[in-house]
Design a protein around this motif. Structure first.
Motif, PDB file in Angstrom:
ATOM      1  N   CYS A   3       0.866  -1.183   0.000  1.00  0.00           N
ATOM      2  CA  CYS A   3       0.000   0.000   0.000  1.00  0.00           C
ATOM      3  C   CYS A   3       0.901   1.232   0.000  1.00  0.00           C
ATOM      4  CB  CYS A   3      -0.894  -0.016   1.234  1.00  0.00           C
ATOM      5  SG  CYS A   3      -1.860   1.498   1.454  1.00  0.00           S
ATOM      6  N   GLU A   4       0.618   2.163  -0.899  1.00  0.00           N
ATOM      7  CA  GLU A   4       1.456   3.350  -1.010  1.00  0.00           C
ATOM      8  C   GLU A   4       1.274   4.317   0.157  1.00  0.00           C
ATOM      9  OE1 GLU A   4       1.993   5.090  -4.998  1.00  0.00           O
ATOM     10  OE2 GLU A   4       0.806   3.397  -5.734  1.00  0.00           O
ATOM     11  N   LEU A   5       0.197   4.151   0.934  1.00  0.00           N
ATOM     12  CA  LEU A   5      -0.004   5.026   2.091  1.00  0.00           C
ATOM     13  C   LEU A   5       0.540   4.418   3.375  1.00  0.00           C
ATOM     14  CD1 LEU A   5      -3.507   6.699   1.664  1.00  0.00           C
ATOM     15  CD2 LEU A   5      -1.312   7.824   1.916  1.00  0.00           C
ATOM     16  N   CYS A   6       0.022   3.265   3.775  1.00  0.00           N
ATOM     17  CA  CYS A   6       0.430   2.678   5.057  1.00  0.00           C
ATOM     18  C   CYS A   6       1.667   1.798   4.934  1.00  0.00           C
ATOM     19  CB  CYS A   6      -0.721   1.908   5.691  1.00  0.00           C
ATOM     20  SG  CYS A   6      -1.212   0.403   4.815  1.00  0.00           S
ATOM     21  N   GLU A   7       2.053   1.490   3.700  1.00  0.00           N
ATOM     22  CA  GLU A   7       3.244   0.694   3.402  1.00  0.00           C
ATOM     23  C   GLU A   7       3.184  -0.735   3.936  1.00  0.00           C
ATOM     24  OE1 GLU A   7       6.595   3.115   4.546  1.00  0.00           O
ATOM     25  OE2 GLU A   7       5.965   4.734   3.211  1.00  0.00           O
ATOM     26  N   ARG A   8       1.962  -1.236   4.130  1.00  0.00           N
ATOM     27  CA  ARG A   8       1.795  -2.635   4.530  1.00  0.00           C
ATOM     28  C   ARG A   8       1.713  -3.497   3.275  1.00  0.00           C
ATOM     29  NH1 ARG A   8      -3.223  -3.692   7.736  1.00  0.00           N
ATOM     30  NH2 ARG A   8      -4.153  -2.444   6.107  1.00  0.00           N
ATOM     31  N   GLU A   9       2.146  -4.742   3.396  1.00  0.00           N
ATOM     32  CA  GLU A   9       2.033  -5.719   2.311  1.00  0.00           C
ATOM     33  C   GLU A   9       0.642  -6.328   2.389  1.00  0.00           C
ATOM     34  OE1 GLU A   9       4.266  -6.640  -0.089  1.00  0.00           O
ATOM     35  OE2 GLU A   9       5.633  -5.065   0.607  1.00  0.00           O
ATOM     36  N   VAL A  10      -0.285  -5.811   1.594  1.00  0.00           N
ATOM     37  CA  VAL A  10      -1.680  -6.222   1.652  1.00  0.00           C
ATOM     38  C   VAL A  10      -2.190  -6.473   0.244  1.00  0.00           C
ATOM     39  CG1 VAL A  10      -3.985  -5.549   2.436  1.00  0.00           C
ATOM     40  CG2 VAL A  10      -2.002  -4.712   3.658  1.00  0.00           C
ATOM     41  N   GLU A  11      -3.023  -7.490   0.095  1.00  0.00           N
ATOM     42  CA  GLU A  11      -3.698  -7.725  -1.188  1.00  0.00           C
ATOM     43  C   GLU A  11      -5.164  -7.960  -0.922  1.00  0.00           C
ATOM     44  OE1 GLU A  11      -2.069 -10.326  -4.073  1.00  0.00           O
ATOM     45  OE2 GLU A  11      -0.025  -9.967  -3.385  1.00  0.00           O
ATOM     46  N   PRO A  12      -6.030  -7.563  -1.784  1.00  0.00           N
ATOM     47  CA  PRO A  12      -5.750  -6.792  -3.001  1.00  0.00           C
ATOM     48  C   PRO A  12      -5.641  -5.303  -2.668  1.00  0.00           C
ATOM     49  CG  PRO A  12      -8.084  -7.239  -2.885  1.00  0.00           C
ATOM     50  CD  PRO A  12      -7.453  -7.919  -1.683  1.00  0.00           C
ATOM     51  N   LEU A  13      -5.052  -4.570  -3.579  1.00  0.00           N
ATOM     52  CA  LEU A  13      -5.000  -3.120  -3.450  1.00  0.00           C
ATOM     53  C   LEU A  13      -6.088  -2.509  -4.329  1.00  0.00           C
ATOM     54  CD1 LEU A  13      -1.155  -2.428  -3.601  1.00  0.00           C
ATOM     55  CD2 LEU A  13      -2.613  -2.606  -1.585  1.00  0.00           C
ATOM     56  N   THR A  14      -6.488  -1.289  -3.990  1.00  0.00           N
ATOM     57  CA  THR A  14      -7.473  -0.570  -4.781  1.00  0.00           C
ATOM     58  C   THR A  14      -6.800   0.664  -5.379  1.00  0.00           C
ATOM     59  OG1 THR A  14      -8.226   0.777  -2.917  1.00  0.00           O
ATOM     60  CG2 THR A  14      -9.342  -1.328  -3.262  1.00  0.00           C
ATOM     61  N   VAL A  15      -7.407   1.213  -6.398  1.00  0.00           N
ATOM     62  CA  VAL A  15      -6.879   2.410  -7.050  1.00  0.00           C
ATOM     63  C   VAL A  15      -7.607   3.627  -6.489  1.00  0.00           C
ATOM     64  CG1 VAL A  15      -6.651   3.643  -9.245  1.00  0.00           C
ATOM     65  CG2 VAL A  15      -6.287   1.169  -9.147  1.00  0.00           C
ATOM     66  N   HIS A  16      -6.839   4.586  -6.013  1.00  0.00           N
ATOM     67  CA  HIS A  16      -7.400   5.852  -5.531  1.00  0.00           C
ATOM     68  C   HIS A  16      -6.970   6.957  -6.481  1.00  0.00           C
ATOM     69  CE1 HIS A  16      -8.664   9.100  -2.937  1.00  0.00           C
ATOM     70  NE2 HIS A  16      -7.450   9.601  -2.995  1.00  0.00           N
ATOM     71  N   HIS A  17      -7.952   7.682  -7.011  1.00  0.00           N
ATOM     72  CA  HIS A  17      -7.667   8.833  -7.875  1.00  0.00           C
ATOM     73  C   HIS A  17      -7.331  10.017  -6.971  1.00  0.00           C
ATOM     74  CE1 HIS A  17     -10.029   6.257 -10.542  1.00  0.00           C
ATOM     75  NE2 HIS A  17      -9.415   6.864 -11.538  1.00  0.00           N
ATOM     76  N   LEU A  18      -6.147  10.586  -7.120  1.00  0.00           N
ATOM     77  CA  LEU A  18      -5.748  11.699  -6.264  1.00  0.00           C
ATOM     78  C   LEU A  18      -6.656  12.909  -6.451  1.00  0.00           C
ATOM     79  CD1 LEU A  18      -1.907  11.243  -6.410  1.00  0.00           C
ATOM     80  CD2 LEU A  18      -3.387  10.945  -4.418  1.00  0.00           C
ATOM     81  N   ILE A  19      -7.151  13.100  -7.644  1.00  0.00           N
ATOM     82  CA  ILE A  19      -8.234  14.063  -7.869  1.00  0.00           C
ATOM     83  C   ILE A  19      -9.453  13.210  -8.200  1.00  0.00           C
ATOM     84  CG2 ILE A  19      -9.115  15.954  -9.279  1.00  0.00           C
ATOM     85  CD1 ILE A  19      -6.212  16.840  -9.677  1.00  0.00           C
TER      86      ILE A  19
END
Length: 89
Positions: A3-19
């Motif tokens: 995860c690009e925010l919490c930096e945990r190794e987690v699956e699945p990841l989701t896509v967050h639109h910054l805008i």
């Protein structure tokens, strides 16, 4: 995956639109984050604030409420589902 925010190794990841897509962010920058972080973002902030003030990974990480959540969630057991309390309408 991480995860690009919490930096945990987690699956699945989701896509967050910054805008947010509702604010014309269809083709803008995106980050891959875990569902707990994604739910927390949308619980804490409305799309206008996300689009205007919290439109980068660093801005999200450094926002005080989100930073507090990230410190907490990074210590949670990866095998347990993290519950995020939704805002009451």
């Amino acid at each position: 995956m991480t995860c690009e925010l919490c930096e945990r190794e987690v699956e699945p990841l989701t896509v967050h639109h910054l805008i947010p897509k509702q604010k014309k962010g269809h083709h803008g920058s995106k980050i891959n984050i875990c569902s707990a972080c994604h739910k927390q973002i949308h619980t804490l902030y409305d799309n206008t604030r996300l689009a205007q003030e919290l439109n980068s990974l660093e801005k999200l990480k450094n926002e005080p409420q989100m930073h507090k959540f990230l410190c907490w969630v990074s210590k949670q057991d990866l095998n347990k589902r993290v519950k995020v309390h939704r805002r009451r309408s």
